[in-house]
Design a protein around this motif. Structure first.
Motif, mmCIF file in Angstrom:
data_model
loop_
_atom_site.group_PDB
_atom_site.id
_atom_site.type_symbol
_atom_site.label_atom_id
_atom_site.label_comp_id
_atom_site.label_asym_id
_atom_site.label_seq_id
_atom_site.Cartn_x
_atom_site.Cartn_y
_atom_site.Cartn_z
ATOM 1 N N ASN A 50 0.817 -1.219 0.000
ATOM 2 C CA ASN A 50 0.000 0.000 0.000
ATOM 3 C C ASN A 50 0.850 1.268 0.000
ATOM 4 N N CYS A 51 2.156 1.126 0.241
ATOM 5 C CA CYS A 51 3.067 2.277 0.171
ATOM 6 C C CYS A 51 3.695 2.433 -1.214
ATOM 7 N N ILE A 52 3.339 1.535 -2.136
ATOM 8 C CA ILE A 52 3.871 1.583 -3.496
ATOM 9 C C ILE A 52 2.719 1.897 -4.439
ATOM 10 N N VAL A 53 2.751 3.081 -5.047
ATOM 11 C CA VAL A 53 1.622 3.571 -5.844
ATOM 12 C C VAL A 53 2.097 3.851 -7.266
ATOM 13 N N ARG A 54 1.381 3.304 -8.262
ATOM 14 C CA ARG A 54 1.770 3.496 -9.668
ATOM 15 C C ARG A 54 0.610 4.067 -10.469
ATOM 16 N N PHE A 55 0.923 5.029 -11.349
ATOM 17 C CA PHE A 55 -0.036 5.580 -12.298
ATOM 18 C C PHE A 55 0.558 5.477 -13.699
ATOM 19 N N ASN A 56 -0.257 5.083 -14.664
ATOM 20 C CA ASN A 56 0.157 5.082 -16.068
ATOM 21 C C ASN A 56 -0.660 6.140 -16.797
ATOM 22 N N PHE A 57 0.000 7.203 -17.228
ATOM 23 C CA PHE A 57 -0.703 8.340 -17.813
ATOM 24 C C PHE A 57 -0.893 8.226 -19.319
ATOM 25 N N ASP A 58 -0.408 7.130 -19.908
ATOM 26 C CA ASP A 58 -0.556 6.932 -21.349
ATOM 27 C C ASP A 58 -1.830 6.140 -21.640
ATOM 28 N N ASN A 64 -6.403 14.664 -21.418
ATOM 29 C CA ASN A 64 -6.837 16.040 -21.113
ATOM 30 C C ASN A 64 -6.806 16.376 -19.626
ATOM 31 N N ALA A 65 -6.285 15.486 -18.783
ATOM 32 C CA ALA A 65 -6.161 15.820 -17.355
ATOM 33 C C ALA A 65 -5.071 16.866 -17.175
ATOM 34 N N ASP A 66 -5.281 17.792 -16.254
ATOM 35 C CA ASP A 66 -4.240 18.787 -16.016
ATOM 36 C C ASP A 66 -3.469 18.440 -14.740
ATOM 37 N N ALA A 67 -2.367 19.125 -14.541
ATOM 38 C CA ALA A 67 -1.457 18.799 -13.443
ATOM 39 C C ALA A 67 -2.142 18.930 -12.081
ATOM 40 N N TYR A 85 6.043 5.447 -2.165
ATOM 41 C CA TYR A 85 6.904 5.351 -3.352
ATOM 42 C C TYR A 85 6.015 5.514 -4.581
ATOM 43 N N LEU A 86 6.172 6.642 -5.264
ATOM 44 C CA LEU A 86 5.325 6.996 -6.397
ATOM 45 C C LEU A 86 6.003 6.621 -7.714
ATOM 46 N N PHE A 87 5.299 5.861 -8.538
ATOM 47 C CA PHE A 87 5.786 5.486 -9.864
ATOM 48 C C PHE A 87 4.838 6.091 -10.900
ATOM 49 N N LEU A 88 5.321 7.064 -11.645
ATOM 50 C CA LEU A 88 4.500 7.839 -12.574
ATOM 51 C C LEU A 88 4.969 7.551 -13.994
ATOM 52 N N ASP A 89 4.192 6.732 -14.712
ATOM 53 C CA ASP A 89 4.599 6.210 -16.013
ATOM 54 C C ASP A 89 4.103 7.110 -17.143
ATOM 55 N N GLU A 90 5.006 7.392 -18.102
ATOM 56 C CA GLU A 90 4.723 8.275 -19.254
ATOM 57 C C GLU A 90 4.153 9.615 -18.768
ATOM 58 N N ILE A 91 4.874 10.216 -17.860
ATOM 59 C CA ILE A 91 4.431 11.442 -17.198
ATOM 60 C C ILE A 91 4.347 12.632 -18.155
ATOM 61 N N GLN A 92 5.060 12.552 -19.301
ATOM 62 C CA GLN A 92 5.053 13.687 -20.227
ATOM 63 C C GLN A 92 3.662 13.941 -20.822
ATOM 64 N N GLU A 93 2.737 12.972 -20.672
ATOM 65 C CA GLU A 93 1.381 13.168 -21.181
ATOM 66 C C GLU A 93 0.611 14.214 -20.362
ATOM 67 N N ILE A 94 1.098 14.531 -19.180
ATOM 68 C CA ILE A 94 0.446 15.538 -18.336
ATOM 69 C C ILE A 94 1.184 16.870 -18.495
ATOM 70 N N GLU A 95 0.481 17.857 -18.996
ATOM 71 C CA GLU A 95 1.104 19.168 -19.184
ATOM 72 C C GLU A 95 1.520 19.762 -17.839
ATOM 73 N N THR A 117 8.748 7.869 -15.729
ATOM 74 C CA THR A 117 9.253 7.497 -17.051
ATOM 75 C C THR A 117 8.661 8.449 -18.078
ATOM 76 N N GLY A 118 9.361 8.564 -19.209
ATOM 77 C CA GLY A 118 8.860 9.380 -20.304
ATOM 78 C C GLY A 118 9.539 9.012 -21.607
ATOM 79 N N SER A 119 8.823 9.248 -22.714
ATOM 80 C CA SER A 119 9.325 8.876 -24.032
ATOM 81 C C SER A 119 9.677 10.096 -24.872
ATOM 82 N N ASN A 120 10.013 11.183 -24.226
ATOM 83 C CA ASN A 120 10.364 12.376 -24.966
ATOM 84 C C ASN A 120 11.477 13.104 -24.239
ATOM 85 N N SER A 121 12.544 13.436 -24.959
ATOM 86 C CA SER A 121 13.706 14.037 -24.313
ATOM 87 C C SER A 121 13.445 15.457 -23.839
#
Length: 402
Positions: A50-58, A64-67, A85-95, A117-121
Motif C-alpha cells: 500500500n506504500c507503493i503507488v503506480r499511475f500510467n498516464f498513457d 486532457n487531465a491537467d497537473a 513510493y510513487l511510480f509515474l509512467d509516461e508522465i510527459q502526457e500531463i502538461e 518514465t517518459g518517451s520524450n527528451s
C-alpha cells in the motif's frame, strides 16, 4: 519478467534519496517493466504494497487531465505516517508535470520517493532544470542489448548457437515485445512498425501539430537510409529538391530535432582529435534500434555494415560513454568513446577480408598517438590484433568487458 539487472543496479542506489528518478527512452524499450522490477525490489526490502503507488498516464483515463487534477488524485493515494513510493509512467502526457513533481518534492509535508518514465527528451528540458534543479537523476533506457536479448531467448525462445542468435538479433532488433514469443520476421516487423507509427504520429506529428506528414516521413526514410553516414540538413534539402519537394534548411533541422526528442534518432557529433574540438557539421545519426529501419525500409543484407555500426554505437552508449565520430586530418575514426576522462577508439567493419580493408581499419587507429585502448570490431572469428590494436569479434565486444 526478465530482470534487466544493469538498470536495476544503476537505479537502486538512489532509492530513498531526495532525488526524482527519471527513466527516459524510446517507446516500448522497457521503461515500464523496469519500473515494475523496481517495485518488486521495494517489496523484497520489506516495503508494504500500500506504500507503493503506480499511475500510467498513457491511457484514455488521463487524456486532457491537467497537473492540478493529477496532483489531487495522487495526494489522495499517499500513505499517512509512512513514505509513499510513487511510480509515474509516461508522465510527459500531463502538461506541466514538472510543477506537479516539484510540489511533492518541495513541500515538507509529503514523504515521497518519486520515479517517473517518459518517451520524450523534452523531459530533460530547461523547464525541468528550472523546477527540479539538483533534485533529479536521469537514466537512459535502451532496447535490449545482445546480452539481454540472449536472456530473453533463453526464457521465451529456442536458443541456437551464438552466431545464429547474433544474426537473428541483427534482423529482429532489440525491442522486448518482439522476443517474448517465437515470431516470424513479418510478425516482428508488424510490432516494430506499430511502435514507429505511434511514436511518429503521437509524439511528433500530433504533439507538434505537423501538417506536412509526407515531408517528415521522407526525411525519416532519408535518415534511416543513411545511418552511419555523415550528412547535413543541406544534403537532405538537396535530396528532396531533386525529387521536386521544396523544403528549407530550418525545417529539416526542426524535423531532425523532433526525431531526436522522440528517441528515434541519436545524433553523433564529430570530434577533431587534434584540438579535441566538437565540430558542428557533418554529424552522423544512429537509430534507437535497427528494427526501425528494417520495418520501414525492409531488411537488406547489403546494409549489414551500417547495422553493425549502429549496434556498436548503442552498446557504447549503454555502457555510459559519450560517443563521437573522430576526425584526424582527412581520416575518420568510427567512434571516440569518452567516460570519466578516459577514451577508447573503435573501428567497425563487416569482414576484414582483404589487405586494403585491414590497412584502412587498423591504419586509421595507428595514427592516434595516445595510449588509450583501440579496437577493431568485425564479424571475423580469427583474431587479427596487431601493433597494440585489439581485434574483437563483435559478439565478444558486446558480451565481454574490455
Amino acid at each position: 519478467m526478465i530482470i534487466r539487472q544493469s538498470y536495476i543496479d544503476q537505479i537502486t542506489p538512489f532509492i530513498d534519496m531526495p532525488l526524482v528518478k527519471i527513466l527516459t527512452g524510446v517507446r516500448r524499450c522497457g521503461k515500464s517493466t523496469i519500473m515494475l522490477l523496481l517495485m518488486e525490489e521495494l517489496k523484497q526490502r520489506g516495503i508494504s504494497e500500500n506504500c507503493i503507488v503506480r499511475f500510467n498516464f498513457d491511457t484514455l483515463e488521463w487524456q486532457n487531465a491537467d497537473a492540478k487534477q493529477v496532483f489531487e488524485v495522487i495526494k489522495g493515494k499517499l500513505v499517512t505516517d509512512e513514505r509513499t513510493y510513487l511510480f509515474l509512467d509516461e508522465i510527459q502526457e500531463i502538461e506541466h508535470w514538472e510543477r506537479l513533481v516539484n510540489t511533492f518534492m518541495e513541500e515538507g509535508e509529503y514523504n515521497v520517493d518519486i520515479f517517473v518514465t517518459g518517451s520524450n527528451s523534452k523531459m530533460m528540458s530547461s523547464e525541468i532544470s528550472t523546477y527540479l534543479t539538483g533534485r533529479y537523476v536521469s537514466f537512459r533506457v535502451y532496447p535490449l542489448s545482445f546480452a539481454e536479448y540472449l536472456d530473453f531467448r533463453k526464457a521465451y525462445g529456442e536458443m541456437q548457437d551464438l552466431s545464429k542468435e547474433f544474426l537473428r538479433y541483427i534482423e529482429y532488433g532489440g525491442f522486448p515485445a518482439v522476443h517474448i514469443k517465437q515470431l516470424t520476421p513479418d510478425e516482428a516487423y508488424t510490432i516494430v512498425k506499430d511502435i514507429y507509427n505511434t511514436t511518429i504520429f503521437t509524439d511528433i506529428v500530433k504533439r507538434n501539430q505537423i501538417r506536412k506528414v509526407d515531408q517528415l516521413e521522407r526525411i525519416v526514410k532519408y535518415a534511416f537510409d543513411n545511418i552511419g553516414n555523415t550528412f547535413s540538413a543541406n544534403s537532405i534539402k538537396g535530396f528532396l529538391t531533386s525529387q521536386s519537394r521544396s523544403i528549407d534548411v530550418e525545417t529539416v533541422y526542426n524535423y531532425l530535432s523532433k526525431l531526436e526528442s522522440a528517441y528515434i534518432l541519436n545524433r553523433c557529433s564529430r570530434q577533431d582529435l587534434q584540438g579535441r574540438e566538437i565540430l558542428k557539421t557533418q554529424e552522423k545519426f544512429y537509430l534507437a534500434d535497427n528494427a526501425f529501419k528494417h520495418a520501414v525500409l525492409g531488411y537488406k543484407q547489403a546494409d549489414i555494415s551500417q547495422t553493425l555500426e549502429n549496434i556498436v554505437y548503442l552498446e557504447l552508449r549503454r555502457r555510459g560513454y559519450d560517443v563521437y565520430v573522430g576526425k584526424l586530418d582527412t581520416k575518420e575514426i568510427d567512434f571516440v568513446a569518452e567516460k570519466q576522462g578516459k577514451n577508447i577508439y573503435v573501428q567497425v567493419a563487416y569482414l576484414l577480408t582483404d589487405k586494403k580493408t585491414q590497412e584502412r581499419e587498423f591504419g586509421n587507429l595507428l595514427q592516434i598517438e595516445d595510449n588509450f585502448p583501440k579496437f577493431v570490431v568485425s564479424m571475423d572469428e580469427v583474431d587479427m590484433s596487431q601493433k597494440g590494436i585489439i581485434h574483437l569479434n563483435i559478439k565478444d565486444f558486446l558480451l565481454n568487458n574490455w
